[in-house]
Design a protein around this motif. Structure first.
Motif, PDB file in Angstrom:
ATOM      1  N   GLU A  11     -58.289  11.533  10.709  1.00  0.00           N
ATOM      2  CA  GLU A  11     -57.957  10.276  10.042  1.00  0.00           C
ATOM      3  C   GLU A  11     -56.569  10.341   9.428  1.00  0.00           C
ATOM      4  O   GLU A  11     -55.834   9.377   9.436  1.00  0.00           O
ATOM      5  N   ARG A  16     -50.079   5.011  10.834  1.00  0.00           N
ATOM      6  CA  ARG A  16     -50.128   3.758  10.090  1.00  0.00           C
ATOM      7  C   ARG A  16     -48.985   2.926  10.630  1.00  0.00           C
ATOM      8  O   ARG A  16     -47.816   3.270  10.462  1.00  0.00           O
ATOM      9  N   VAL A  18     -46.346   0.030  11.009  1.00  0.00           N
ATOM     10  CA  VAL A  18     -45.623  -0.908  10.144  1.00  0.00           C
ATOM     11  C   VAL A  18     -44.411  -1.453  10.891  1.00  0.00           C
ATOM     12  O   VAL A  18     -43.895  -0.824  11.810  1.00  0.00           O
ATOM     13  N   ASP A  64     -44.506   4.206  13.363  1.00  0.00           N
ATOM     14  CA  ASP A  64     -45.483   5.043  12.682  1.00  0.00           C
ATOM     15  C   ASP A  64     -44.932   5.323  11.284  1.00  0.00           C
ATOM     16  O   ASP A  64     -43.897   5.983  11.145  1.00  0.00           O
ATOM     17  N   TRP A  65     -45.608   4.835  10.240  1.00  0.00           N
ATOM     18  CA  TRP A  65     -45.112   4.974   8.887  1.00  0.00           C
ATOM     19  C   TRP A  65     -44.966   6.441   8.494  1.00  0.00           C
ATOM     20  O   TRP A  65     -44.024   6.814   7.804  1.00  0.00           O
ATOM     21  N   ASN A  66     -45.899   7.296   8.926  1.00  0.00           N
ATOM     22  CA  ASN A  66     -45.825   8.719   8.567  1.00  0.00           C
ATOM     23  C   ASN A  66     -44.531   9.345   9.085  1.00  0.00           C
ATOM     24  O   ASN A  66     -43.874  10.107   8.381  1.00  0.00           O
TER      25      ASN A  66
END
Length: 110
Positions: A11, A16, A18, A64-66
């Motif tokens: 997970e 994430r 954006v 990918d926000w990460n």
């Protein structure tokens, strides 16, 4: 019995997604310096280290926000540094003359 640490790890690795207009608020929430959407677009276009979009359709790009957060945390700021002069500093003059002649130097004054 499923391994709960494995599930939590999967997970955490899920991207994430954006868009650039969402990033300034996320930067502030993450405790990073707020960067405007226009500057983020410029970084995405010009900086080869900026993460590639996960999805792109027309003008819409999803990141990918990460990966973006990792990039911005590692990014070294050089405020006020003139990057347009870096090539001149790296390449010494071929004829032995200095390139720093000043703004008022004329071609005949050498």
């Amino acid at each position: 019995m499923p391994d709960s640490t494995g599930e939590a790890g999967r997970e955490a690795e899920a991207p994430r997604m954006v868009t650039i207009p969402q990033m300034p608020a996320l930067l502030e929430a993450a405790g990073l310096k707020k960067i405007g959407a226009a500057r983020l677009r410029q970084l995405a276009a010009e900086d080869a280290d900026f993460p590639e979009p996960i999805f792109s359709n027309g003008r819409t790009r999803v990141f990918d926000w990460n990966a973006v957060e990792r990039y911005l945390r590692k990014r070294v700021l050089a405020q006020g540094e003139r990057t347009d002069l870096q090539k001149q500093r790296e390449e010494p003059p071929s004829d032995g003359e200095t390139t720093d002649q000043g703004p008022n130097a004329s071609p005949g004054s050498r």
